[in-house]
Motif scaffolding. Structure first.
Motif, PDB file in Angstrom:
ATOM      1  N   THR A 206       0.837  -1.189   0.000  1.00  0.00           N
ATOM      2  CA  THR A 206       0.000   0.000   0.000  1.00  0.00           C
ATOM      3  C   THR A 206       0.880   1.250   0.000  1.00  0.00           C
ATOM      4  O   THR A 206       2.026   1.223   0.473  1.00  0.00           O
ATOM      5  CB  THR A 206      -0.925   0.048   1.226  1.00  0.00           C
ATOM      6  OG1 THR A 206      -0.132   0.216   2.414  1.00  0.00           O
ATOM      7  CG2 THR A 206      -1.753  -1.232   1.339  1.00  0.00           C
ATOM      8  N   LYS A 207       0.337   2.356  -0.512  1.00  0.00           N
ATOM      9  CA  LYS A 207       1.081   3.617  -0.485  1.00  0.00           C
ATOM     10  C   LYS A 207       1.296   4.096   0.940  1.00  0.00           C
ATOM     11  O   LYS A 207       2.329   4.709   1.254  1.00  0.00           O
ATOM     12  CB  LYS A 207       0.319   4.675  -1.288  1.00  0.00           C
ATOM     13  CG  LYS A 207       0.308   4.432  -2.787  1.00  0.00           C
ATOM     14  CD  LYS A 207      -0.415   5.547  -3.517  1.00  0.00           C
ATOM     15  CE  LYS A 207      -0.409   5.294  -5.021  1.00  0.00           C
ATOM     16  NZ  LYS A 207      -1.104   6.379  -5.773  1.00  0.00           N
ATOM     17  N   GLU A 208       0.323   3.818   1.810  1.00  0.00           N
ATOM     18  CA  GLU A 208       0.423   4.282   3.189  1.00  0.00           C
ATOM     19  C   GLU A 208       1.619   3.654   3.910  1.00  0.00           C
ATOM     20  O   GLU A 208       2.355   4.325   4.635  1.00  0.00           O
ATOM     21  CB  GLU A 208      -0.868   3.978   3.942  1.00  0.00           C
ATOM     22  CG  GLU A 208      -2.070   4.800   3.495  1.00  0.00           C
ATOM     23  CD  GLU A 208      -2.612   4.398   2.131  1.00  0.00           C
ATOM     24  OE1 GLU A 208      -2.362   3.244   1.700  1.00  0.00           O
ATOM     25  OE2 GLU A 208      -3.259   5.234   1.484  1.00  0.00           O
ATOM     26  N   GLU A 209       1.830   2.361   3.707  1.00  0.00           N
ATOM     27  CA  GLU A 209       2.930   1.697   4.409  1.00  0.00           C
ATOM     28  C   GLU A 209       4.290   2.139   3.882  1.00  0.00           C
ATOM     29  O   GLU A 209       5.309   1.958   4.551  1.00  0.00           O
ATOM     30  CB  GLU A 209       2.809   0.170   4.289  1.00  0.00           C
ATOM     31  CG  GLU A 209       3.092  -0.382   2.907  1.00  0.00           C
ATOM     32  CD  GLU A 209       3.097  -1.905   2.868  1.00  0.00           C
ATOM     33  OE1 GLU A 209       4.109  -2.500   3.248  1.00  0.00           O
ATOM     34  OE2 GLU A 209       2.062  -2.471   2.462  1.00  0.00           O
ATOM     35  N   ARG A 211       5.317   5.148   3.442  1.00  0.00           N
ATOM     36  CA  ARG A 211       5.820   6.402   4.002  1.00  0.00           C
ATOM     37  C   ARG A 211       6.936   6.098   5.006  1.00  0.00           C
ATOM     38  O   ARG A 211       6.783   5.239   5.880  1.00  0.00           O
ATOM     39  CB  ARG A 211       4.710   7.193   4.689  1.00  0.00           C
ATOM     40  CG  ARG A 211       5.225   8.500   5.275  1.00  0.00           C
ATOM     41  CD  ARG A 211       4.136   9.442   5.702  1.00  0.00           C
ATOM     42  NE  ARG A 211       4.686  10.752   6.041  1.00  0.00           N
ATOM     43  CZ  ARG A 211       3.963  11.851   6.210  1.00  0.00           C
ATOM     44  NH1 ARG A 211       2.647  11.801   6.083  1.00  0.00           N
ATOM     45  NH2 ARG A 211       4.544  12.992   6.512  1.00  0.00           N
ATOM     46  N   ASP A 213       9.438   6.443   8.102  1.00  0.00           N
ATOM     47  CA  ASP A 213       9.444   6.914   9.488  1.00  0.00           C
ATOM     48  C   ASP A 213      10.903   7.074   9.896  1.00  0.00           C
ATOM     49  O   ASP A 213      11.615   6.080  10.111  1.00  0.00           O
ATOM     50  CB  ASP A 213       8.731   5.900  10.378  1.00  0.00           C
ATOM     51  CG  ASP A 213       8.734   6.296  11.846  1.00  0.00           C
ATOM     52  OD1 ASP A 213       9.336   7.331  12.191  1.00  0.00           O
ATOM     53  OD2 ASP A 213       8.138   5.552  12.659  1.00  0.00           O
ATOM     54  N   TYR A 228      10.435  -0.801  -1.738  1.00  0.00           N
ATOM     55  CA  TYR A 228       9.280  -0.165  -2.371  1.00  0.00           C
ATOM     56  C   TYR A 228       9.607   0.439  -3.736  1.00  0.00           C
ATOM     57  O   TYR A 228       8.776   1.130  -4.325  1.00  0.00           O
ATOM     58  CB  TYR A 228       8.711   0.917  -1.453  1.00  0.00           C
ATOM     59  CG  TYR A 228       8.116   0.386  -0.179  1.00  0.00           C
ATOM     60  CD1 TYR A 228       7.093  -0.565  -0.203  1.00  0.00           C
ATOM     61  CD2 TYR A 228       8.574   0.825   1.064  1.00  0.00           C
ATOM     62  CE1 TYR A 228       6.550  -1.049   0.976  1.00  0.00           C
ATOM     63  CE2 TYR A 228       8.021   0.344   2.242  1.00  0.00           C
ATOM     64  CZ  TYR A 228       7.012  -0.598   2.187  1.00  0.00           C
ATOM     65  OH  TYR A 228       6.464  -1.084   3.359  1.00  0.00           O
ATOM     66  N   TRP A 235       8.302   7.113   0.318  1.00  0.00           N
ATOM     67  CA  TRP A 235       8.101   8.557   0.216  1.00  0.00           C
ATOM     68  C   TRP A 235       8.130   9.231   1.578  1.00  0.00           C
ATOM     69  O   TRP A 235       7.993   8.574   2.614  1.00  0.00           O
ATOM     70  CB  TRP A 235       6.792   8.876  -0.500  1.00  0.00           C
ATOM     71  CG  TRP A 235       5.544   8.411   0.220  1.00  0.00           C
ATOM     72  CD1 TRP A 235       5.014   7.157   0.207  1.00  0.00           C
ATOM     73  CD2 TRP A 235       4.699   9.193   1.077  1.00  0.00           C
ATOM     74  NE1 TRP A 235       3.885   7.102   0.982  1.00  0.00           N
ATOM     75  CE2 TRP A 235       3.659   8.332   1.529  1.00  0.00           C
ATOM     76  CE3 TRP A 235       4.707  10.523   1.499  1.00  0.00           C
ATOM     77  CZ2 TRP A 235       2.657   8.781   2.395  1.00  0.00           C
ATOM     78  CZ3 TRP A 235       3.702  10.965   2.349  1.00  0.00           C
ATOM     79  CH2 TRP A 235       2.690  10.093   2.784  1.00  0.00           C
ATOM     80  N   CYS A 236       8.314  10.529   1.534  1.00  0.00           N
ATOM     81  CA  CYS A 236       8.238  11.369   2.731  1.00  0.00           C
ATOM     82  C   CYS A 236       7.928  12.789   2.268  1.00  0.00           C
ATOM     83  O   CYS A 236       7.785  13.036   1.061  1.00  0.00           O
ATOM     84  CB  CYS A 236       9.537  11.309   3.531  1.00  0.00           C
ATOM     85  SG  CYS A 236      10.959  11.997   2.663  1.00  0.00           S
ATOM     86  N   ARG A 242       5.851  16.235  -1.406  1.00  0.00           N
ATOM     87  CA  ARG A 242       5.899  14.792  -1.216  1.00  0.00           C
ATOM     88  C   ARG A 242       6.890  14.224  -2.221  1.00  0.00           C
ATOM     89  O   ARG A 242       6.671  14.301  -3.431  1.00  0.00           O
ATOM     90  CB  ARG A 242       4.508  14.185  -1.435  1.00  0.00           C
ATOM     91  CG  ARG A 242       4.476  12.668  -1.374  1.00  0.00           C
ATOM     92  CD  ARG A 242       3.051  12.179  -1.290  1.00  0.00           C
ATOM     93  NE  ARG A 242       2.949  10.746  -1.504  1.00  0.00           N
ATOM     94  CZ  ARG A 242       1.884  10.030  -1.209  1.00  0.00           C
ATOM     95  NH1 ARG A 242       0.803  10.602  -0.703  1.00  0.00           N
ATOM     96  NH2 ARG A 242       1.863   8.734  -1.417  1.00  0.00           N
TER      97      ARG A 242
END
Length: 311
Positions: A206-209, A211, A213, A228, A235-236, A242
């Motif tokens: 997923t795109k959410e995972e 991101r 940290d 990914y 991404w960040c 973005r």
């Protein structure tokens, strides 16, 4: 052999070419229906459909197979000895598995039973596995649970992205499926039941995972950047944008001091040095919105916003 081929993405194309070059008769190609693609969202045929058209092979694009009596009758009429499946994207019901006289073979991009499921290449890179590989499997009604016919390992280099491994496994799978069919024709390829121990599931990405940290250690972030790449892209946010991070490396010899995770420590032609909770990650290749993949210095015209943290 008289073969049905089922596949959809670019990963599948090399196997289709290898089967044709080996002299097998491809009586039909099954692939996903045309989908919207690109900025204009125009309908586009899958890479397998495009290659099949070039080869002059009859192509079928059913939206589903389960409960599709017309598609099943069509498939039975092909009188295929075997069906080769690689990243097709549709679950094959038992009624389909029973049609080819010698069954259905799957080219799976992992060393089964590790990483059954949708994203085995990426999950192997994300987990830091030292190796992956290809398994040629006799398909059953389970999710990548069928008996194994051939298996060959491939090391995962520390600097390899999922895209790099994807291409290497596509080549390996193309070679192994030809070898497997030769063994089946000679009745010289015994099947082995998959061991229950060591089974893992490679869930969809997923795109959410994806991101990042920055409170994670640099080694973990490195695996995420590479795992990914190319999809969905780690991404960040940086300076209100973005951005995607495509390639990175661990940087030794630089102390983060009291810098917060995500702080930019330095920028030069070698990349962007970013503080993490443990160690420094050097960003080698990135992509700004609407831009192309490039080095950080090239992306920002030699003036990256060093006073801004990556979040």
């Amino acid at each position: 052999m008289r073969l049905i081929f089922a596949g959809t993405p670019a990963f599948s194309v090399m196997a289709l070419d290898a089967l044709v070059e080996a002299g097998h008769e491809i009586v039909a190609v099954y692939t996903q229906p045309d989908r919207p693609a690109g900025r204009g969202q125009k309908l586009s045929a899958s890479p397998v459909a495009q290659r099949a058209a070039t080869l002059g092979l009859p192509t079928f694009k059913p939206a589903k197979l389960r409960g599709n009596d017309a598609a099943l009758d069509e498939m039975r009429a092909l009188d295929a000895e075997c069906m080769v499946v690689v990243a097709y994207g549709l679950i094959l019901p038992q009624a389909v598995l029973d049609i080819p006289r010698r069954g259905c073979l799957n080219i799976h991009a992992s060393l089964l039973p590790r990483w059954r499921g949708a994203a085995p290449i990426q999950r192997a890179v994300l987990a830091g596995d030292p190796q992956t590989g290809v398994t040629i499997m006799q398909m059953d009604a389970g999710l990548d649970t069928g008996p194994m016919l051939l298996l060959e390992a491939l090391p995962i280099p520390a600097d390899a992205t999922s895209g790099d491994i994807h291409d290497a496994l596509a080549r390996l799978g193309a070679r192994l499926i030809v070898q497997a069919l030769d063994g089946i024709e000679r009745n010289a390829l015994p099947a082995q039941v998959q061991p229950a121990e060591g089974a893992t599931y490679a869930s969809k990405l997923t795109k959410e995972e994806a991101r990042l940290d920055w409170s994670l250690p640099a080694a973990e972030l490195l695996r995420r950047v590479h795992g990914y790449n190319p999809m969905p892209g780690a991404w960040c946010e940086w300076n209100g944008e973005r951005i995607k991070l495509l390639r990175a490396a661990l940087e030794t010899g630089r102390d983060t001091g009291s810098s917060e995770p995500g702080s930019v420590l330095a920028a030069d032609e070698r990349g962007l040095s970013v503080a993490t909770s443990q160690g420094v990650l050097r960003i080698i290749e990135m992509q700004r919105p609407g831009g192309r993949p490039s080095s950080p210095m090239a992306a920002y015209g030699q003036r990256p916003p060093l006073d801004q943290r990556l979040t």
